[in-house]
Write a protein that holds these residues in place. Structure first.
Motif, short mmCIF file in Angstrom:
data_model
loop_
_atom_site.label_atom_id
_atom_site.label_comp_id
_atom_site.label_asym_id
_atom_site.label_seq_id
_atom_site.Cartn_x
_atom_site.Cartn_y
_atom_site.Cartn_z
N THR A 35 -1.18 14.18 3.05
CA THR A 35 -0.03 13.28 2.89
C THR A 35 0.11 12.34 4.10
N ASP A 36 -0.29 12.81 5.29
CA ASP A 36 -0.29 11.92 6.47
C ASP A 36 -1.14 10.68 6.17
N GLU A 37 -2.32 10.92 5.63
CA GLU A 37 -3.25 9.81 5.34
C GLU A 37 -2.70 8.91 4.24
N VAL A 38 -2.15 9.53 3.19
CA VAL A 38 -1.63 8.74 2.06
C VAL A 38 -0.45 7.88 2.52
N VAL A 39 0.46 8.49 3.28
CA VAL A 39 1.67 7.75 3.70
C VAL A 39 1.28 6.52 4.54
N LYS A 40 0.25 6.68 5.37
CA LYS A 40 -0.20 5.54 6.20
C LYS A 40 -0.62 4.35 5.33
N LYS A 41 -1.02 4.63 4.10
CA LYS A 41 -1.57 3.56 3.25
C LYS A 41 -0.59 3.07 2.19
N ILE A 42 0.67 3.46 2.31
CA ILE A 42 1.65 2.99 1.33
C ILE A 42 1.96 1.51 1.59
N GLU B 11 11.11 0.24 -0.20
CA GLU B 11 12.51 0.20 -0.64
C GLU B 11 12.75 1.20 -1.77
N ASP B 12 11.83 1.25 -2.72
CA ASP B 12 11.98 2.20 -3.84
C ASP B 12 11.93 3.65 -3.34
N ILE B 13 11.11 3.89 -2.32
CA ILE B 13 11.01 5.26 -1.78
C ILE B 13 12.32 5.66 -1.10
N LYS B 14 12.93 4.70 -0.43
CA LYS B 14 14.22 5.00 0.23
C LYS B 14 15.29 5.33 -0.82
N ILE B 15 15.30 4.57 -1.90
CA ILE B 15 16.28 4.82 -2.97
C ILE B 15 16.02 6.21 -3.58
N TRP B 16 14.74 6.51 -3.79
CA TRP B 16 14.33 7.83 -4.33
C TRP B 16 14.85 8.96 -3.43
N ALA B 17 14.67 8.80 -2.13
CA ALA B 17 15.10 9.85 -1.19
C ALA B 17 16.62 10.00 -1.21
N THR B 18 17.33 8.89 -1.29
CA THR B 18 18.79 8.96 -1.32
C THR B 18 19.27 9.71 -2.56
N TYR B 19 18.68 9.38 -3.70
CA TYR B 19 19.06 10.10 -4.94
C TYR B 19 18.86 11.61 -4.75
N ILE B 20 17.70 12.00 -4.22
CA ILE B 20 17.42 13.44 -4.08
C ILE B 20 18.40 14.08 -3.10
N ASP C 185 7.29 11.60 10.85
CA ASP C 185 6.44 11.98 9.72
C ASP C 185 7.23 12.74 8.66
N LEU C 186 8.51 12.38 8.54
CA LEU C 186 9.40 13.09 7.62
C LEU C 186 8.95 12.95 6.16
N LEU C 187 8.59 11.74 5.76
CA LEU C 187 8.16 11.54 4.37
C LEU C 187 6.91 12.38 4.09
N SER C 188 5.97 12.32 4.99
CA SER C 188 4.73 13.09 4.81
C SER C 188 5.03 14.59 4.73
N GLY C 189 5.92 15.07 5.60
CA GLY C 189 6.30 16.49 5.60
C GLY C 189 6.95 16.89 4.28
N TYR D 104 -5.10 12.08 -8.72
CA TYR D 104 -3.86 11.32 -8.52
C TYR D 104 -3.94 9.91 -9.11
N LYS D 105 -5.11 9.56 -9.58
CA LYS D 105 -5.31 8.25 -10.22
C LYS D 105 -4.85 7.09 -9.32
N PHE D 106 -5.19 7.21 -8.04
CA PHE D 106 -4.87 6.12 -7.11
C PHE D 106 -5.67 4.88 -7.52
N ALA D 107 -5.04 3.72 -7.32
CA ALA D 107 -5.73 2.48 -7.72
C ALA D 107 -6.80 2.08 -6.72
N SER D 108 -6.58 2.33 -5.42
CA SER D 108 -7.53 1.83 -4.42
C SER D 108 -8.64 2.83 -4.13
N ALA D 109 -9.82 2.30 -3.84
CA ALA D 109 -10.97 3.16 -3.51
C ALA D 109 -10.69 3.94 -2.23
#
Ligand SMILES: [Fe+2]
Length: 472
Positions: free
Chosen positions: A308-315, A321-330, A347-351, A430-435
């Motif tokens: 998740t550390d690696e994935v988060v770096k590539k967001i 903005e959508d991720i922040k809204i998602w976190a607030t809802y939860i 690294d809160l999101l990754s954790g 995970y069907k990520f779009a990028s190689a």
């Protein structure tokens, strides 16, 4: 500009107060899309029907062959706790009331050992059916520094206010079976449910509030398969193990639903003043377990975190903005979950992501699998002999249970407690779009393989059998 795609057109599932226990249990998701319900039925619900139809002869044979609970030696008792998820009950904080109960044993403490209580006082509000008995117990155990095994010192029975010791003959054996019964109920209905139900909030909110193209959606979605319907049927269906309607052959618990639900409450709302039963609060780290199970679980947690550390770096920046809204809802539903203002700090999101994915796959599946390695006759589900009231009490081991008790348990074990994986973690895509992200995914899967191969402690479950989501 194209409108972003949402899985259910923003009309998808959402958490709400639990219908059965609005103030004591995790938020529940009760309105579940029809296609999710159908997929669950054909992959999981249908298996229950198959088990009822075809497994009963085996359950009957098991009950016939071994119709009561085993009397377990101290070594077996300790091993059964230390080498399985029952080790979660080892609490090194001995509260004042327990210090008082065990004062003689604690005054002779061995300074090279750590002392633990395994507290099963959650049984206090479980009401048994006629002819059955329940007791709330607490066991005092210790572990020497260099050893990988426990020592059992004493068991206290709250109802009869009796402290039993290893030299107490029959009464000691009976106390051990009551303590093991407490452990069985606590793992099944208090501790394990914490791996299930709070995550329904994350499941529903991710599906409904995030566009399907969002990296977080892609990352979490495979780990949500089957679970909303499964959890809803456990909590709300009249044929569920928790409902325990005796007209069904697979209902082995000892009493009606109201009492059993107090166990779920003890896991989520906690028990005031008892450090063994803290109130649920979101944490990015797994709760510490004082055994090798900790090492096994953390090896995997760290692999998820590296991923998740690696994935988060590539967001991409436009997804934040959508991720922040998602976190607030939860955060509005799960106490302690970081809100949108906090989620991008450090690294809160990754954790958070690592914890979610690890919980729904490795932590959940291994709990079932490892529990399933304990012979059922060593985990009493119903007792027909009352708890010891004096050190001189004797009993006939055969009177502890009837064949029907073991039969119901064996069938229930096969249907609900044993692991039965439909889709595997090792096959996740995970069907990520990028190689670039596809490469990160490949590295993660390789990392998991290496962990399985070089696990420094007991391999509690083979990686190849671990489910990608909660499906049992
Ligand atoms: Fe489960």
């Amino acid at each position: 500009m194209n409108k972003p795609d949402f899985l259910y057109d923003r009309k998808g599932p959402w958490p709400q107060p639990s219908p059965s226990h609005p103030f004591g249990e995790a938020p529940a998701v009760v309105h579940i899309p029809k296609d999710e319900q159908r997929t669950w039925f054909w992959n999981i619900g249908f298996r229950y029907i198959r088990n009822v139809l075809f497994y009963w002869p085996k359950a009957l044979w098991m009950a016939w062959k071994n119709p009561t609970w085993e009397l377990i030696d101290d070594e077996v008792f300790c091993d059964q706790i230390y080498t399985t998820p029952l080790a979660k009950f080892l609490n090194p904080n001995i509260d004042d009331n327990l210090q008082e109960i065990f004062k003689d044993q604690l005054s002779k403490k061995d300074s090279d050992s750590t002392y633990f209580v395994a507290d099963f006082s959650c049984m206090k509000d479980v009401v048994p059916f006629k002819g059955l008995y329940v007791a709330s117990t607490v066991a005092l155990m210790s572990k020497a520094k260099e050893e990988s095994r426990l020592k059992l010192h004493a068991i206290y029975i709250f109802e009869t206010k009796l402290l039993l010791l290893p030299e107490d003959g029959d009464a000691w054996y009976l106390a051990k079976n009551y303590a093991m019964m407490g452990a069985t109920y606590r793992i099944l209905l208090s501790t394990h449910p914490i791996l299930h139900f709070p995550f329904d909030t994350v499941n529903a909110i991710t599906k409904t509030s995030l566009p399907t193209s969002n990296t977080i959606f892609k990352l979490l979605y495979p780990h949500f398969q089957f679970t909303l319907t499964l959890n809803d049927s456990v909590l709300e269906s009249s044929s569920s193990p928790v409902y325990n309607d005796q007209k069904y052959p697979f209902t082995g618990f000892c009493g009606p639903q109201e009492g059993l639900l107090t166990l779920l409450e003890s896991g989520y709302a906690g028990i005031e003043g008892n450090s063994s039963y803290p109130k649920f609060k979101w944490d990015v780290y797994p709760t510490e377990v004082y055994s090798d199970y900790q090492v096994y679980l953390m090896e995997y947690y760290q692999a998820f975190k590296r991923f998740t550390d690696e994935v988060v770096k590539k967001i991409p920046a436009n997804e934040i903005e959508d991720i922040k809204i998602w976190a607030t809802y939860i955060s509005q539903w799960l106490p302690g979950f970081p809100s949108g203002e906090k989620i991008m700090e450090g690294d809160l999101l990754s954790g958070c992501l690592a914890k979610i994915m690890w919980d729904l796959s490795v932590a959940h599946a291994t709990d079932h699998h490892s529990y399933g390695t304990i012979p059922i006759n060593r985990l009493p589900l119903r007792m027909r002999v009352p708890p010891p009231a004096s050190k001189k009490d004797t009993f006939n081991p055969k009177d502890q249970a009837k064949k029907l008790d073991v039969f119901k348990y064996a069938l229930e074990w096969k249907m609900f407690f044993n692991d039965y994986t439909v889709t595997h973690l090792v096959d996740v895509d995970y069907k990520f779009a990028s190689a670039e992200l596809q490469k990160v995914q490949a590295n993660f899967l390789q990392d998991l393989e290496l962990i399985d191969l070089h696990m420094p402690v007991k391999r509690y479950m083979d990686l190849k059998n671990i489910s990608v989501s909660i499906q049992f």
